[in-house]
Design a protein around this motif. Structure first.
Motif, PDB file in Angstrom:
ATOM      1  N   ILE A 180       0.840  -1.204   0.000  1.00  0.00           N
ATOM      2  CA  ILE A 180       0.000   0.000   0.000  1.00  0.00           C
ATOM      3  C   ILE A 180       0.875   1.255   0.000  1.00  0.00           C
ATOM      4  O   ILE A 180       0.597   2.213  -0.726  1.00  0.00           O
ATOM      5  CB  ILE A 180      -0.938  -0.010   1.230  1.00  0.00           C
ATOM      6  N   ASN A 181       1.943   1.248   0.795  1.00  0.00           N
ATOM      7  CA  ASN A 181       2.844   2.406   0.834  1.00  0.00           C
ATOM      8  C   ASN A 181       3.476   2.671  -0.530  1.00  0.00           C
ATOM      9  O   ASN A 181       3.659   3.824  -0.926  1.00  0.00           O
ATOM     10  CB  ASN A 181       3.941   2.185   1.886  1.00  0.00           C
ATOM     11  N   GLU A 182       3.805   1.602  -1.260  1.00  0.00           N
ATOM     12  CA  GLU A 182       4.369   1.770  -2.606  1.00  0.00           C
ATOM     13  C   GLU A 182       3.341   2.400  -3.539  1.00  0.00           C
ATOM     14  O   GLU A 182       3.663   3.266  -4.355  1.00  0.00           O
ATOM     15  CB  GLU A 182       4.820   0.405  -3.159  1.00  0.00           C
ATOM     16  N   GLN A 183       2.086   1.970  -3.407  1.00  0.00           N
ATOM     17  CA  GLN A 183       1.025   2.527  -4.257  1.00  0.00           C
ATOM     18  C   GLN A 183       0.742   3.994  -3.898  1.00  0.00           C
ATOM     19  O   GLN A 183       0.451   4.803  -4.770  1.00  0.00           O
ATOM     20  CB  GLN A 183      -0.248   1.681  -4.120  1.00  0.00           C
ATOM     21  N   ILE A 184       0.856   4.305  -2.615  1.00  0.00           N
ATOM     22  CA  ILE A 184       0.658   5.693  -2.186  1.00  0.00           C
ATOM     23  C   ILE A 184       1.749   6.581  -2.784  1.00  0.00           C
ATOM     24  O   ILE A 184       1.478   7.700  -3.227  1.00  0.00           O
ATOM     25  CB  ILE A 184       0.659   5.796  -0.644  1.00  0.00           C
ATOM     26  N   LYS A 185       2.982   6.087  -2.817  1.00  0.00           N
ATOM     27  CA  LYS A 185       4.079   6.853  -3.422  1.00  0.00           C
ATOM     28  C   LYS A 185       3.798   7.141  -4.894  1.00  0.00           C
ATOM     29  O   LYS A 185       4.116   8.218  -5.401  1.00  0.00           O
ATOM     30  CB  LYS A 185       5.398   6.090  -3.283  1.00  0.00           C
ATOM     31  N   GLN A 186       3.194   6.191  -5.595  1.00  0.00           N
ATOM     32  CA  GLN A 186       2.889   6.362  -7.014  1.00  0.00           C
ATOM     33  C   GLN A 186       1.893   7.495  -7.257  1.00  0.00           C
ATOM     34  O   GLN A 186       1.904   8.118  -8.320  1.00  0.00           O
ATOM     35  CB  GLN A 186       2.334   5.058  -7.593  1.00  0.00           C
ATOM     36  N   LEU A 187       1.055   7.779  -6.253  1.00  0.00           N
ATOM     37  CA  LEU A 187       0.080   8.870  -6.400  1.00  0.00           C
ATOM     38  C   LEU A 187       0.785  10.222  -6.551  1.00  0.00           C
ATOM     39  O   LEU A 187       0.180  11.186  -7.016  1.00  0.00           O
ATOM     40  CB  LEU A 187      -0.866   8.907  -5.194  1.00  0.00           C
ATOM     41  N   GLY A 188       2.057  10.299  -6.158  1.00  0.00           N
ATOM     42  CA  GLY A 188       2.815  11.533  -6.282  1.00  0.00           C
ATOM     43  C   GLY A 188       3.081  11.940  -7.721  1.00  0.00           C
ATOM     44  O   GLY A 188       3.561  13.047  -7.974  1.00  0.00           O
ATOM     45  N   ASN A 189       2.767  11.063  -8.678  1.00  0.00           N
ATOM     46  CA  ASN A 189       3.005  11.367 -10.094  1.00  0.00           C
ATOM     47  C   ASN A 189       1.801  12.012 -10.780  1.00  0.00           C
ATOM     48  O   ASN A 189       1.844  12.258 -11.984  1.00  0.00           O
ATOM     49  CB  ASN A 189       3.364  10.072 -10.857  1.00  0.00           C
ATOM     50  N   TYR A 190       0.729  12.271 -10.009  1.00  0.00           N
ATOM     51  CA  TYR A 190      -0.522  12.677 -10.653  1.00  0.00           C
ATOM     52  C   TYR A 190      -1.073  14.024 -10.159  1.00  0.00           C
ATOM     53  O   TYR A 190      -2.265  14.285 -10.306  1.00  0.00           O
ATOM     54  CB  TYR A 190      -1.581  11.576 -10.447  1.00  0.00           C
ATOM     55  N   TYR A 191      -0.246  14.869  -9.594  1.00  0.00           N
ATOM     56  CA  TYR A 191      -0.659  16.211  -9.175  1.00  0.00           C
ATOM     57  C   TYR A 191      -1.803  16.186  -8.156  1.00  0.00           C
ATOM     58  O   TYR A 191      -2.685  17.033  -8.179  1.00  0.00           O
ATOM     59  CB  TYR A 191      -1.094  17.063 -10.387  1.00  0.00           C
ATOM     60  N   ILE A 192      -1.792  15.195  -7.271  1.00  0.00           N
ATOM     61  CA  ILE A 192      -2.834  15.124  -6.236  1.00  0.00           C
ATOM     62  C   ILE A 192      -2.182  14.926  -4.857  1.00  0.00           C
ATOM     63  O   ILE A 192      -2.508  13.983  -4.131  1.00  0.00           O
ATOM     64  CB  ILE A 192      -3.854  13.999  -6.517  1.00  0.00           C
ATOM     65  N   PRO A 193      -1.261  15.818  -4.457  1.00  0.00           N
ATOM     66  CA  PRO A 193      -0.550  15.634  -3.187  1.00  0.00           C
ATOM     67  C   PRO A 193      -1.465  15.640  -1.960  1.00  0.00           C
ATOM     68  O   PRO A 193      -1.153  15.017  -0.948  1.00  0.00           O
ATOM     69  CB  PRO A 193       0.427  16.814  -3.156  1.00  0.00           C
TER      70      PRO A 193
END
Length: 480
Positions: A180-193
């Motif tokens: 889950i933490n890895e997937q959360i890090k991936q969200l950083g690529n989509y302009y939704i901090p």
């Protein structure tokens, strides 16, 4: 020019820096203390760790915005050497009159030029805001591309939240959490901090679960679900029609992760002229999800009675180089008060401001703004926090008619007999009930309180925690 120890503590980056500066003065590490003929500049030398002393100065040509300089390599402003210089001045050390050094005259000239440019830029921003120029095709195209990326990220966030729910909170072992933490890090690529931070908060809540009590975790899950749904609806509309006005009636843009610019706020009319503000409460806390320390203050507009909040973020890695804010006991006067979109207590900021002493008249104004009908106030607060994306801990002013201690809490009553329970709330890590009990007089009629509300998820009861107590002539902070 008058400088007191209190003034120095307020401008010091942190308590350690203030102590180190005071020690330099007490140990007589300062030499060649000088003051300009007009009294706007003090300068001198301070012994450091090397062979040569550091040259430090404090420039008060603009008393509302002093400039501190030092030849040392420290990134703190002001550094301990400048603070030592200020303590020397406050301590009536012998400052000899001397001409202003040429390098400082040159730097003053550059500051004046920058200030003139800044004022012109502000004027231009106001003009642009008033004209509200149309977006160009290039800007609209870039906005659509960014929105598409955000929607893609939100789709991934939706899948992630569904996987967490399907797996079950109690079944999330170390392996699941790592994934889950890895997937959360991936969200950083989509302009939704903002959405990414909400997931980080969820992981922290999971780590803090005790005795299988998942109440706070489920509350965070509900918040993320609502945020994903609202964000998807909002961004879909903006993608289909990129000229749709940006949302300013709620904090959805900031919750997604938008960082507001000065021009945007002015274009939306989110600012006030000639505002005067008094701080009602202040505290700081550690936001582990953002990896930042946060200094949060609550301020009342002395003209309108509106309560705002300020937030100063200090990332872990830069905490020693960003000034830590503190309680403020005077009145701030600013020509331009910028107001971020939000609900009950929107966030504010200002660039240039002057300070004056708080007067008895100011306290009387604050008391006059306090809510005297608890039924109406509670109805308004409940209506607001019912929105899953609203601030769940709004701050208000209440006026007391009576106040008395029960077995478990202090009870406040208004003139109509409506009651409000005053107790410590889970959100606020500093307890204040015992302090309030000690400070409240037997006859509390007319006294006002700054309170933070919380709706207990399990009991459904609305509770308020007192942050400050306001008499007719003073504000007593219960936390600072």
């Amino acid at each position: 020019m008058k400088i007191t120890s209190k003034d120095i503590e307020l401008i010091a980056p942190n308590a350690d820096a203030a102590k180190n500066g005071r020690d330099l003065f007490n140990k007589k590490k300062l030499d060649k203390l000088s003051q300009s003929p007009d009294g706007t500049l003090i300068f001198g030398e301070c012994a450091g760790s090397g062979k040569n002393p550091y040259y430090c100065s404090a420039d008060y040509i603009d008393e509302s915005s002093p400039v501190f300089r030092c030849s040392c390599p420290s990134r703190q402003i002001p550094c301990k050497h400048v603070l030592g210089l200020l303590y020397a001045y406050a301590g009536d050390a012998d400052f000899k009159q001397a001409d202003i050094p040429e390098d400082i005259l040159s730097k003053r000239s550059k500051i004046e030029q920058r200030q003139t440019k800044k004022e012109q830029e502000k004027a231009d921003i106001k003009t642009k805001a008033e004209q509200a120029p149309q977006n160009t095709k290039a800007k609209l195209s870039a906005l659509v591309k960014k929105t598409e990326a955000q929607l893609e990220g939100i789709t991934l966030a939706g899948k992630l939240i569904r996987n967490i729910v399907q797996t079950g909170l109690s079944s999330l072992d170390a392996s699941n959490r790592k994934m889950i933490n890895e997937q959360i890090k991936q969200l950083g690529n989509y302009y939704i901090p903002g959405i990414q931070t909400a997931f980080n908060d969820l992981i922290l809540e999971l780590e803090n679960v005790k005795n299988s009590d998942y109440t706070q975790t489920i509350d965070q899950l509900n918040y993320i679900s609502a945020l994903i749904k609202k964000s998807q609806e909002y961004l879909t509309i903006r993608k289909e029609n990129p000229e749709t006005p940006i949302e300013i009636q709620s904090a959805i843009e900031e919750q997604i992760g938008h960082a507001w610019k000065l021009t945007e706020l002015m274009q939306q009319g989110s600012w006030e002229e000639d505002a005067e503000l008094a701080q009602l409460a202040f505290y700081n806390y550690d936001d582990a999800a953002r990896r930042e320390y946060v200094d949060e203050g609550y301020w009342i507009n002395l003209k309108t009675g509106k309560i705002f909040k300020t937030k100063n973020y200090r990332p872990y890695k830069a905490k020693n180089y960003i000034k830590e804010e503190n309680s403020f006991f005077d009145v701030i006067r600013t020509k331009e008060l910028l107001i971020y979109p939000g609900d009950i207590n929107p966030r504010i900021r200002w660039d240039d401001a002057s300070v004056r002493d708080i007067q008895r008249d100011d306290i009387e104004k604050i008391n006059a703004f306090a809510a005297g009908n608890y039924a109406d106030l509670v109805k308004s607060v409940k209506s607001t926090i019912k929105n899953p994306l609203a601030d769940k801990h709004p701050v208000s002013l209440i006026r007391l008619h009576k106040a008395y201690q029960t077995e478990n809490a202090i009870v406040a009553e208004d003139e109509s007999g409506n009651r409000l329970t005053l107790n410590n709330i889970s959100y606020f890590t500093v307890p204040t009930e015992n302090i309030l009990e000690a400070l409240l007089p037997k006859d509390a009629k007319g006294i006002c309180l700054t309170v933070m509300f919380e709706n207990n998820i399990q009991s459904g009861l609305l509770t308020a925690q007192a942050l400050s107590l306001i008499h007719k002539d003073k504000i007593l902070r219960l936390v600072y």
